[in-house]
Design a protein around this motif. Sequence first.
Motif, PDB file in Angstrom:
ATOM      1  N   ASN A   1       0.827  -1.206   0.000  1.00 26.42           N
ATOM      2  CA  ASN A   1       0.000   0.000   0.000  1.00 26.42           C
ATOM      3  C   ASN A   1       0.862   1.259   0.000  1.00 26.42           C
ATOM      4  O   ASN A   1       0.571   2.232  -0.703  1.00 26.42           O
ATOM      5  CB  ASN A   1      -0.936   0.004   1.207  1.00 26.42           C
ATOM      6  N   ARG A   2       1.923   1.238   0.799  1.00 28.60           N
ATOM      7  CA  ARG A   2       2.806   2.427   0.841  1.00 28.60           C
ATOM      8  C   ARG A   2       3.538   2.591  -0.485  1.00 28.60           C
ATOM      9  O   ARG A   2       3.702   3.708  -0.982  1.00 28.60           O
ATOM     10  CB  ARG A   2       3.796   2.302   1.998  1.00 28.60           C
ATOM     11  N   TRP A   3       4.017   1.479  -1.038  1.00 26.31           N
ATOM     12  CA  TRP A   3       4.680   1.513  -2.349  1.00 26.31           C
ATOM     13  C   TRP A   3       3.748   2.122  -3.391  1.00 26.31           C
ATOM     14  O   TRP A   3       4.110   3.066  -4.087  1.00 26.31           O
ATOM     15  CB  TRP A   3       5.095   0.103  -2.742  1.00 26.31           C
ATOM     16  N   GLU A   4       2.537   1.588  -3.471  1.00 19.53           N
ATOM     17  CA  GLU A   4       1.581   2.048  -4.478  1.00 19.53           C
ATOM     18  C   GLU A   4       1.229   3.521  -4.263  1.00 19.53           C
ATOM     19  O   GLU A   4       1.131   4.295  -5.221  1.00 19.53           O
ATOM     20  CB  GLU A   4       0.317   1.193  -4.414  1.00 19.53           C
ATOM     21  N   GLY A   5       1.073   3.911  -3.011  1.00 22.06           N
ATOM     22  CA  GLY A   5       0.692   5.285  -2.728  1.00 22.06           C
ATOM     23  C   GLY A   5       1.742   6.311  -3.109  1.00 22.06           C
ATOM     24  O   GLY A   5       1.407   7.469  -3.404  1.00 22.06           O
ATOM     25  N   LEU A   6       3.004   5.902  -3.111  1.00 18.99           N
ATOM     26  CA  LEU A   6       4.090   6.830  -3.425  1.00 18.99           C
ATOM     27  C   LEU A   6       4.498   6.822  -4.896  1.00 18.99           C
ATOM     28  O   LEU A   6       5.333   7.633  -5.310  1.00 18.99           O
ATOM     29  CB  LEU A   6       5.317   6.514  -2.561  1.00 18.99           C
ATOM     30  N   LEU A   7       3.917   5.928  -5.696  1.00 22.27           N
ATOM     31  CA  LEU A   7       4.364   5.801  -7.088  1.00 22.27           C
ATOM     32  C   LEU A   7       4.237   7.093  -7.894  1.00 22.27           C
ATOM     33  O   LEU A   7       5.174   7.443  -8.628  1.00 22.27           O
ATOM     34  CB  LEU A   7       3.618   4.658  -7.786  1.00 22.27           C
ATOM     35  N   PRO A   8       3.133   7.841  -7.803  1.00 26.37           N
ATOM     36  CA  PRO A   8       3.074   9.090  -8.584  1.00 26.37           C
ATOM     37  C   PRO A   8       4.180  10.074  -8.205  1.00 26.37           C
ATOM     38  O   PRO A   8       4.812  10.681  -9.087  1.00 26.37           O
ATOM     39  CB  PRO A   8       1.686   9.645  -8.251  1.00 26.37           C
ATOM     40  N   LEU A   9       4.438  10.232  -6.905  1.00 23.17           N
ATOM     41  CA  LEU A   9       5.499  11.135  -6.472  1.00 23.17           C
ATOM     42  C   LEU A   9       6.860  10.624  -6.904  1.00 23.17           C
ATOM     43  O   LEU A   9       7.705  11.403  -7.388  1.00 23.17           O
ATOM     44  CB  LEU A   9       5.457  11.298  -4.952  1.00 23.17           C
ATOM     45  N   MET A  10       7.100   9.321  -6.738  1.00 23.47           N
ATOM     46  CA  MET A  10       8.386   8.755  -7.129  1.00 23.47           C
ATOM     47  C   MET A  10       8.635   8.931  -8.624  1.00 23.47           C
ATOM     48  O   MET A  10       9.758   9.242  -9.051  1.00 23.47           O
ATOM     49  CB  MET A  10       8.439   7.274  -6.724  1.00 23.47           C
ATOM     50  N   ALA A  11       7.607   8.739  -9.434  1.00 18.50           N
ATOM     51  CA  ALA A  11       7.768   8.904 -10.883  1.00 18.50           C
ATOM     52  C   ALA A  11       8.099  10.348 -11.229  1.00 18.50           C
ATOM     53  O   ALA A  11       8.960  10.623 -12.078  1.00 18.50           O
ATOM     54  CB  ALA A  11       6.499   8.457 -11.601  1.00 18.50           C
ATOM     55  N   LYS A  12       7.431  11.298 -10.557  1.00 15.94           N
ATOM     56  CA  LYS A  12       7.724  12.712 -10.799  1.00 15.94           C
ATOM     57  C   LYS A  12       9.161  13.043 -10.396  1.00 15.94           C
ATOM     58  O   LYS A  12       9.873  13.763 -11.105  1.00 15.94           O
ATOM     59  CB  LYS A  12       6.743  13.590 -10.008  1.00 15.94           C
ATOM     60  N   GLN A  13       9.591  12.526  -9.240  1.00 18.17           N
ATOM     61  CA  GLN A  13      10.953  12.794  -8.785  1.00 18.17           C
ATOM     62  C   GLN A  13      11.981  12.155  -9.710  1.00 18.17           C
ATOM     63  O   GLN A  13      13.043  12.738  -9.964  1.00 18.17           O
ATOM     64  CB  GLN A  13      11.116  12.286  -7.353  1.00 18.17           C
TER      65      GLN A  13
ATOM     66  N   VAL B   1      13.099   7.003 -23.747  1.00 18.15           N
ATOM     67  CA  VAL B   1      12.727   7.953 -22.700  1.00 18.15           C
ATOM     68  C   VAL B   1      11.295   7.665 -22.265  1.00 18.15           C
ATOM     69  O   VAL B   1      10.380   7.671 -23.097  1.00 18.15           O
ATOM     70  CB  VAL B   1      12.866   9.402 -23.193  1.00 18.15           C
ATOM     71  N   PRO B   2      11.086   7.414 -20.975  1.00 17.67           N
ATOM     72  CA  PRO B   2       9.757   7.004 -20.519  1.00 17.67           C
ATOM     73  C   PRO B   2       8.855   8.188 -20.200  1.00 17.67           C
ATOM     74  O   PRO B   2       9.323   9.292 -19.890  1.00 17.67           O
ATOM     75  CB  PRO B   2      10.055   6.229 -19.234  1.00 17.67           C
ATOM     76  N   SER B   3       7.566   7.938 -20.251  1.00 16.15           N
ATOM     77  CA  SER B   3       6.599   8.878 -19.710  1.00 16.15           C
ATOM     78  C   SER B   3       6.455   8.619 -18.215  1.00 16.15           C
ATOM     79  O   SER B   3       6.938   7.607 -17.683  1.00 16.15           O
ATOM     80  CB  SER B   3       5.247   8.695 -20.385  1.00 16.15           C
ATOM     81  N   GLU B   4       5.776   9.525 -17.538  1.00 15.73           N
ATOM     82  CA  GLU B   4       5.519   9.332 -16.112  1.00 15.73           C
ATOM     83  C   GLU B   4       4.723   8.047 -15.879  1.00 15.73           C
ATOM     84  O   GLU B   4       5.013   7.284 -14.949  1.00 15.73           O
ATOM     85  CB  GLU B   4       4.764  10.537 -15.566  1.00 15.73           C
ATOM     86  N   ALA B   5       3.747   7.777 -16.737  1.00 14.50           N
ATOM     87  CA  ALA B   5       2.934   6.569 -16.598  1.00 14.50           C
ATOM     88  C   ALA B   5       3.772   5.303 -16.808  1.00 14.50           C
ATOM     89  O   ALA B   5       3.558   4.295 -16.121  1.00 14.50           O
ATOM     90  CB  ALA B   5       1.774   6.601 -17.590  1.00 14.50           C
ATOM     91  N   GLU B   6       4.716   5.357 -17.718  1.00 14.04           N
ATOM     92  CA  GLU B   6       5.567   4.190 -17.955  1.00 14.04           C
ATOM     93  C   GLU B   6       6.492   3.936 -16.768  1.00 14.04           C
ATOM     94  O   GLU B   6       6.794   2.777 -16.447  1.00 14.04           O
ATOM     95  CB  GLU B   6       6.370   4.384 -19.242  1.00 14.04           C
TER      96      GLU B   6
END
Length: 389
Positions: free
Chosen positions: A349-361, A374-379
């Motif tokens: 749950n913690r992993w999944e919850g942080l994925l959007p922030l981690m991808a942005k970082q 070169v990946p997109s944020e979704a990728e």
Amino acid sequence: MTATIVSPRLMRIGGGSVAQAAEVLGLFGLSRPLVVTDPWMVSSGTIERALLAPLRAAGLRLEVFSETVPDPTDTVIEAGAALLRGGEFDCLIGFGGGSPMDTAKAMAILAAAPAGAKMRDFKVPAQADRGLVPIICIPTTAGTGSEATRFTVITDTETDEKMLIAGLGALPLAAIVDYELTFSVPPRTTADTGIDSLTHALEAYVSKRANPHADSLALSAMQLIGRHLRPAYHQPKNAAAREAMMLGAMQAGLAFSNSSVALVHGMSRPIGAHFHVPHGLSNAMLLPAVTEFGLNDALPRYAEAARAMGVATREDSDEAAASRLLEELRALNQELGVPTPKDYGIGGNRWEGLLPLMAKQALASGSPANNPRVPSEAEIVDLYRRVYA
């Protein structure tokens, strides 16, 4: 294409070379070092035997800053920079793994800045080209290559972001690379730092910023690491394997310092910042999946990497060689006991919850832009999900 090549002015390499530290400082007229290390190096007596006692015997006046932590933080850097500014030091010596060396680099950069400056002021794309004093690095693990690079990575404690900081201010004046310092490194650290150095070499070679100088170093590093990582892991006192790994790690550092790292490192830094996974281990968790993601966009390069590592031959097609590279990366992780994030104990749950922030970082670090694909944020989010279990 024009490439700008940087490296330390002097590198003293070989077994027992740490005993020549006073001589190396003397070549540059340095005599008042602030030694940056970690608490274990002090409590175990390692730094006293290997470095401090010989320096004192040579008549050098020194002090020790041993408050470094894994994944160095901006607060530790601020404390170290205050000590550096307040003393009559003419150089810094970073002694230990990547954390003490990165700490010393960041201390030099921050201490040279105006009062009130913060480490976040220097994160990429800013250029940190000025340091208060020169830095001498002495690595005790075969992994980060920090002794040869113009980079340091520091965690912002307010945002939990691992910040990439780059510039000539982080480039060591000199390095002492003594493989005998790695004999006591435990197998887990040998594995993690070894895959870290392999990642440096592979990403430098397939990076969009690759150049002939970095290529030659990356290929040599992959050849050394591909043949000697397993023996170093299984036989800690194997001198030939330890020496080859130390040389490979240094060459990999020189390679990515003059090329770049890519998507593995971009995605690895948020894992370290949020879950305190050692840097080399988070690289290892990601390396097979991220390599597969970009494989077809740099197939000849990945194939050449497989040949350098000894898992493919000239007779193999690029497709077959690249496929064998993927097989080797997965087999290496299995043999060296690299866990998934789930097996490491990170909750889903913690992993999944942080994925959007981690991808942005990850994207904000700039490293993913150097990847063959070169990946997109979704990728990036999808890749994080894929490696979790």
